[in-house]
Each structure stands twice: as C-alpha cells, then as structure tokens.
Design a protein around this motif. Structure first.
Motif, PDB file in Angstrom:
ATOM      1  N   VAL A 162       0.827  -1.207   0.000  1.00 17.19           N
ATOM      2  CA  VAL A 162       0.000   0.000   0.000  1.00 17.19           C
ATOM      3  C   VAL A 162       0.863   1.260   0.000  1.00 17.19           C
ATOM      4  CG1 VAL A 162      -1.625   1.366   1.382  1.00 17.19           C
ATOM      5  CG2 VAL A 162      -2.020  -1.090   1.044  1.00 17.19           C
ATOM      6  N   ILE A 163       1.946   1.255   0.788  1.00 15.36           N
ATOM      7  CA  ILE A 163       2.775   2.464   0.881  1.00 15.36           C
ATOM      8  C   ILE A 163       3.825   2.527  -0.222  1.00 15.36           C
ATOM      9  CG2 ILE A 163       2.446   2.576   3.376  1.00 15.36           C
ATOM     10  CD1 ILE A 163       5.248   1.524   3.761  1.00 15.36           C
ATOM     11  N   GLY A 164       3.907   1.463  -1.045  1.00 14.63           N
ATOM     12  CA  GLY A 164       4.808   1.499  -2.187  1.00 14.63           C
ATOM     13  C   GLY A 164       6.273   1.410  -1.840  1.00 14.63           C
ATOM     14  N   THR A 165       6.611   0.680  -0.797  1.00 14.68           N
ATOM     15  CA  THR A 165       8.007   0.515  -0.397  1.00 14.68           C
ATOM     16  C   THR A 165       8.499  -0.858  -0.832  1.00 14.68           C
ATOM     17  OG1 THR A 165       7.789   1.984   1.503  1.00 14.68           O
ATOM     18  CG2 THR A 165       9.589   0.416   1.551  1.00 14.68           C
ATOM     19  N   SER A 166       9.643  -0.881  -1.499  1.00 11.57           N
ATOM     20  CA  SER A 166      10.240  -2.140  -1.950  1.00 11.57           C
ATOM     21  C   SER A 166      11.436  -2.466  -1.074  1.00 11.57           C
ATOM     22  CB  SER A 166      10.679  -2.024  -3.412  1.00 11.57           C
ATOM     23  OG  SER A 166       9.569  -1.790  -4.255  1.00 11.57           O
ATOM     24  N   LEU A 167      11.225  -3.333  -0.108  1.00 10.08           N
ATOM     25  CA  LEU A 167      12.334  -3.735   0.756  1.00 10.08           C
ATOM     26  C   LEU A 167      13.301  -4.617  -0.015  1.00 10.08           C
ATOM     27  CD1 LEU A 167      10.833  -4.724   4.223  1.00 10.08           C
ATOM     28  CD2 LEU A 167      12.147  -2.704   3.660  1.00 10.08           C
ATOM     29  N   PRO A 168      14.604  -4.505   0.233  1.00  7.46           N
ATOM     30  CA  PRO A 168      15.556  -5.445  -0.360  1.00  7.46           C
ATOM     31  C   PRO A 168      15.214  -6.872   0.042  1.00  7.46           C
ATOM     32  CG  PRO A 168      16.690  -3.598   0.673  1.00  7.46           C
ATOM     33  CD  PRO A 168      15.254  -3.482   1.073  1.00  7.46           C
ATOM     34  N   SER A 169      15.598  -7.828  -0.794  1.00  2.00           N
ATOM     35  CA  SER A 169      15.200  -9.221  -0.567  1.00  2.00           C
ATOM     36  C   SER A 169      15.702  -9.752   0.770  1.00  2.00           C
ATOM     37  CB  SER A 169      15.716 -10.100  -1.710  1.00  2.00           C
ATOM     38  OG  SER A 169      17.118 -10.034  -1.801  1.00  2.00           O
ATOM     39  N   ALA A 170      16.870  -9.294   1.236  1.00  2.77           N
ATOM     40  CA  ALA A 170      17.395  -9.787   2.513  1.00  2.77           C
ATOM     41  C   ALA A 170      16.479  -9.406   3.669  1.00  2.77           C
ATOM     42  CB  ALA A 170      18.799  -9.231   2.751  1.00  2.77           C
ATOM     43  N   LEU A 171      15.954  -8.180   3.666  1.00  5.56           N
ATOM     44  CA  LEU A 171      15.054  -7.742   4.726  1.00  5.56           C
ATOM     45  C   LEU A 171      13.707  -8.448   4.623  1.00  5.56           C
ATOM     46  CD1 LEU A 171      15.698  -3.893   4.978  1.00  5.56           C
ATOM     47  CD2 LEU A 171      16.342  -5.658   6.619  1.00  5.56           C
ATOM     48  N   ARG A 172      13.229  -8.669   3.395  1.00  8.06           N
ATOM     49  CA  ARG A 172      11.970  -9.390   3.226  1.00  8.06           C
ATOM     50  C   ARG A 172      12.110 -10.836   3.705  1.00  8.06           C
ATOM     51  NH1 ARG A 172       7.906  -7.496  -0.449  1.00  8.06           N
ATOM     52  NH2 ARG A 172       8.295  -5.338  -1.017  1.00  8.06           N
ATOM     53  N   ALA A 173      13.234 -11.465   3.380  1.00  9.88           N
ATOM     54  CA  ALA A 173      13.464 -12.841   3.828  1.00  9.88           C
ATOM     55  C   ALA A 173      13.574 -12.901   5.351  1.00  9.88           C
ATOM     56  CB  ALA A 173      14.736 -13.392   3.177  1.00  9.88           C
ATOM     57  N   PHE A 174      14.217 -11.906   5.939  1.00  7.01           N
ATOM     58  CA  PHE A 174      14.335 -11.835   7.399  1.00  7.01           C
ATOM     59  C   PHE A 174      12.952 -11.733   8.027  1.00  7.01           C
ATOM     60  CE2 PHE A 174      14.998  -8.970  11.185  1.00  7.01           C
ATOM     61  CZ  PHE A 174      15.580  -9.940  11.994  1.00  7.01           C
ATOM     62  N   LEU A 175      12.102 -10.905   7.450  1.00  9.41           N
ATOM     63  CA  LEU A 175      10.736 -10.744   7.954  1.00  9.41           C
ATOM     64  C   LEU A 175       9.951 -12.037   7.807  1.00  9.41           C
ATOM     65  CD1 LEU A 175       8.721  -8.650   9.109  1.00  9.41           C
ATOM     66  CD2 LEU A 175       8.140  -8.043   6.749  1.00  9.41           C
ATOM     67  N   LEU A 176      10.115 -12.713   6.669  1.00 13.69           N
ATOM     68  CA  LEU A 176       9.400 -13.970   6.440  1.00 13.69           C
ATOM     69  C   LEU A 176       9.868 -15.053   7.406  1.00 13.69           C
ATOM     70  CD1 LEU A 176       7.430 -15.651   4.739  1.00 13.69           C
ATOM     71  CD2 LEU A 176       9.304 -16.120   3.162  1.00 13.69           C
ATOM     72  N   THR A 177      11.193 -15.169   7.603  1.00 17.26           N
ATOM     73  CA  THR A 177      11.714 -16.186   8.522  1.00 17.26           C
ATOM     74  C   THR A 177      11.281 -15.896   9.953  1.00 17.26           C
ATOM     75  OG1 THR A 177      13.645 -16.408   7.080  1.00 17.26           O
ATOM     76  CG2 THR A 177      13.793 -17.387   9.261  1.00 17.26           C
ATOM     77  N   LEU A 178      11.302 -14.619  10.333  1.00 18.56           N
ATOM     78  CA  LEU A 178      10.781 -14.220  11.643  1.00 18.56           C
ATOM     79  C   LEU A 178       9.356 -14.720  11.832  1.00 18.56           C
ATOM     80  CD1 LEU A 178      11.752 -10.488  12.311  1.00 18.56           C
ATOM     81  CD2 LEU A 178      12.236 -12.437  13.775  1.00 18.56           C
ATOM     82  N   ALA A 179       8.528 -14.496  10.802  1.00 22.57           N
ATOM     83  CA  ALA A 179       7.118 -14.874  10.901  1.00 22.57           C
ATOM     84  C   ALA A 179       6.953 -16.387  10.993  1.00 22.57           C
ATOM     85  CB  ALA A 179       6.346 -14.335   9.692  1.00 22.57           C
ATOM     86  N   VAL A 180       7.817 -17.147  10.293  1.00 23.95           N
ATOM     87  CA  VAL A 180       7.741 -18.606  10.348  1.00 23.95           C
ATOM     88  C   VAL A 180       8.051 -19.106  11.760  1.00 23.95           C
ATOM     89  CG1 VAL A 180       8.838 -20.739   9.548  1.00 23.95           C
ATOM     90  CG2 VAL A 180       8.232 -18.958   7.903  1.00 23.95           C
ATOM     91  N   VAL A 181       9.150 -18.610  12.345  1.00 22.81           N
ATOM     92  CA  VAL A 181       9.505 -18.996  13.724  1.00 22.81           C
ATOM     93  C   VAL A 181       8.431 -18.511  14.694  1.00 22.81           C
ATOM     94  CG1 VAL A 181      11.245 -18.787  15.536  1.00 22.81           C
ATOM     95  CG2 VAL A 181      11.955 -18.928  13.144  1.00 22.81           C
TER      96      VAL A 181
END
Length: 465
Positions: A162-181
């Motif tokens: 919605v806010i149009g921000t493209s996080l680098p893949s490393a930060l997106r992967a970090f967020l995804l792994t955080l959510a999995v744990v």
C-alpha cells in the motif's frame, strides 16, 4: 615459534540471498502480499458490517449461525468454523514453510539460524513482558499475555504494498523467517497454554491418523482424494481432543518432504505449498478476519483501549514490545557472535522492519479469543486493541520505511539488474568469467553501434541533410 592465526572474516548478517532462496522467497511473498491486501479488505468490511446499525444484526446472526454434524461434536458457529477450520489451512502452510526453512532454507545452517530465531524469541518474549508489567501495575488480568506476541506477515506485506516501499530481498526474507519462527512458537503457546481438557481417545485417534498420513507419504502414495479426507478426519479428532484443531494442520505440514530427489525439479512440500498458499492467503485467512475483526467501535470503546490494562498491554506489546524485542535480539546476536551488518543496510533498516513486525493481526485475534473465552465484552475490547496496535505499528513503520525508500529502490534495482538479459540478475554472476566475456561483447556491440550512428550522422551533415 608458531605462526599467528589468521582471524576469520566477520560474518555478515542480512546479506544477499542465494539465487534459489531468493526465488522461493519471492514466490512466497508475492502470494502473501495479495493475501494481505485481501486481509485488509476483509478487516475493513468486518468493521463496517459490525458497526453500521442497519447491518449489525445480520453480521451477528451470520457469525453465530451453527451448522455441522452434531453427532461428531462439530455443530459449530460460522465464526468457530473460520477460527478452527479455515485457520488449520493457514497453519498447514506455516508447517510446510517451517519444514522448508529447517531443511533447505536459512534455518538449516545453525550459524545463520541464530539471528532470526533469537530475534523471533525476543520479539515474542518482550511483548509478553510488556503486557505482564502493564497488567501487574494496573491491576489487570494476565490471561492475555500471549496476545501481542504474534506477527502477521501477510498484513505486514500488504502495508508495504500500500505504501509502495520495496524492501531489499534480505530484509523481506528476514521478515518472512521471523514470521515462520513466530508461527511455530504461537502454535506451541496455543497447544500448551490454551488446552483446558484433553480427551485421550480422540487425541490418540488423531495421533494414529498422523502416523497413517506419514506412512502414506513415506510410501509415495499420491492423490488429493487420499490426503484431504484423511486430513479432515485428523482435524476432527484433534478438535474433539481438546487440543486446538490448528495443531493438526501444522503437524501435517511438517511431515511433508521439502528436499528434492534426483529427477525432481521441486520437492513435494514446495509444490503443495505453492498450490495451497493461495487458498490460505486468499480465502482462509480473509474469511477468518471477516468473522473475527467485526468488533463494535465507539469513542468510549477507543478510550477504554488506552485506559484498561488488558487492552493497553496489548497495544504497548505490539507497538513497543515487538520493536524493542526484535531489534534488541538482532543487535545482541550480531554483537555477541561478532557478526557485522551487511554494508548495504543500516541498523535503522532493522529497526523499521522490527516496527513493521508489530502488526499482529491473525494469530493475535485467535489467541485473544482463546485467552478471554467466555468473556465476550473483554474479548471484543482485546480484539479492538489488536486492531489499534497493528494500525499504530503500521503507521510508525510507514514513516520509518519512507525515510529510507530511495535507498531501498536503489538496492532493489541493483538486485534486478540483468544487462546481459540471460534471466539471472547480474549481481549473481559477477564472479563468473563467462559473464564478464558476455558483458565485454555487449559493450563492444554498443560501442560499434554508437560509432555507426555517429558516422551516418556525420555523412548526412556533409551532404546537407
């Protein structure tokens, strides 16, 4: 005299992903982003439906409409089916994602797994402590300590979209792994702390069903017509056992094989997750939100959120606890493992992502219902506090991420750059001599084309054209 030992180079955290991991993460996040947008729509629709006087009664009537076979203990309300039935699909996908992370992703390497695991643990412990402290000092109930501990990855990605921000893949992967744990710990919390009674025959039946499920997978038996009915039986037995039925979903997800064998392009778990994730993100979770987020909102109710210790603890846990826990856990891990942050990022980026992780919608709503079962007024107030806390976390993250948006756009453009047009981003080929040869030829061809155009222009000028 012994030669001095050469020190190992500092390990980088949140560095560039490998190309296969980047592809898997991009596929997962793409579906979650679409699902997150649907989740936002469902949440807004639920709030409108429950607060417009002319529609409120229909919302309550539909939410409390019961159906299902009573003889099997499954005569449940629509809202109950959404929480216990549809969320089992969500946790099934979460189980597959956790299994893939453990055997093929970041969690496979203990050194790499330390960061997201510690960050997730701190990101759940600190909100629980914030909630507990708020309620001990304010004379509130400690029942809801687990409500602010969860992160909703779909909602977080929807905010990014919605806010149009493209996080680098490393930060997106970090967020995804955080959510999995985070999901794994949330499942354990639900199983351990929100199981009041246990029906051992039903639990034994569910366990036997899971053994059959595992044996069929080991034998290589295929066909949805085998596993879907078996999964439904396991779910029903788990529900009647008193253990939350979503545990059946994650257990089956963890049993799927997530490593490839010779001749396989994709592992069975990865293939099934690809098929089921749209059902989870696009239908199961939005429908749960539709029948869970419909709380009555009024000026007095909003004031109560910030004055009642139970609800204030949830808001503070999500907004402050999540941010401080994840950021602090990440910083301490890097500090004590002598790792350094990737040179492309700054600690401000980690802080912004930690703030974004304070969006705790789906699982927080579920735990809120379980924690305050039998207290409908307090349940609605806690749900309202989850919505407000998630909204505040989203607003804070928006401000912080927008400040770094130009930097993110540059990093994303560099990650996507493919000048030789071979389908592989150039950053993954820079150590390949063949890549440099291709690039030299491309630049030579461009230079030749430039010289040809210049010659034609000069020739045209001589002839007065």
């Amino acid at each position: 005299m012994a030669a001095p030992r050469t020190p190992h180079p500092a390990r980088k955290v949140l560095g560039r992903l490998s190309l296969p991991e980047r592809t898997v993460v991009a596929d997962a996040l793409r579906t979650e982003t679409v699902g997150g947008l649907l989740l936002l729509v469902a949440a807004v629709a639920a709030l409108l439906w429950a607060n417009i006087p002319a529609l409120r009664s229909s919302y309550e009537s539909l939410s409390h409409l019961h159906f299902g076979p009573g003889a099997l203990g499954l005569h449940l309300s629509v809202a109950h089916w959404a929480a216990d039935g549809l969320l089992a699909v969500f946790f099934f996908v979460a189980g597959i994602e956790l299994k893939r992370e453990l055997v093929a992703g970041d969690l496979r390497d203990p050194r790499a797994a330390v960061l997201p695991v510690v960050a997730a643990l701190c990101g759940m412990a600190v909100p629980a402590l914030v909630y507990t402290f708020t309620n001990l000092t304010g004379g509130g109930s400690l029942q809801g300590w687990a409500v602010p501990t969860a992160t909703d990855i779909a909602f977080a990605l929807a905010v990014l979209a919605v806010i149009g921000t493209s996080l680098p893949s490393a930060l997106r992967a970090f967020l995804l792994t955080l959510a999995v744990v985070d999901d794994l710990i949330a499942i354990l919390i639900i199983a351990v702390f929100f199981t009041d009674r246990i029906d051992f025959p039903a639990l034994g039946g569910a366990a036997a069903g899971l053994v059959v499920f595992w044996l069929l997978l080991r034998k290589g038996v295929r066909g949805w017509y085998v596993y879907v009915p078996l999964g439904a039986v396991i779910w029903a037995l788990m529900y009647n056992s008193g253990v939350h039925a979503t545990i059946a979903g994650v257990a089956m997800g963890l049993m799927l094989r997530c490593t490839t064998r010779e001749g396989e392009e994709h592992a069975p778990g990865e293939r099934i997750a690809h098929l089921v994730r749209p059902l989870s993100a696009g239908l199961a979770v939005p429908l749960f939100a539709l029948f869970s987020a419909g709380v009555k909102v009024s000026g007095g109710a909003l004031v109560d959120v910030f004055t009642r210790p139970e609800t204030l603890g949830v808001v503070l846990g999500l907004v402050l606890g999540k941010t401080l826990g994840i950021f602090g856990g990440t910083w301490l891990t890097a500090r004590f493992t002598r790792a350094s942050l990737s040179e492309d990022l700054a600690w401000a980026d980690v802080f912004a992502v930690a703030t974004l992780a304070g969006i705790g919608f789906t699982v927080s709503l579920l735990i809120g219902e379980l924690a305050f079962d039998g207290q409908p007024v307090l349940t609605d107030e806690v749900k309202a506090s989850v919505l407000i806390g998630s909204l505040l976390a989203a607003l804070c993250a928006t401000v912080l991420l927008k400040l770094r948006n130009a930097k993110y756009r540059g990093l994303c453009a560099e990650e996507e750059r493919d000048e030789d047009q071979d389908g592989i981003p150039d950053v993954y080929e820079e150590d390949d001599p063949a890549y440099h040869l291709r690039m030299a030829r491309i630049y030579e061809d461009k230079a030749a084309e430039h010289r040809r155009l210049a010659a034609e222009k000069a020739e045209a000028a001589r002839h007065g054209l």
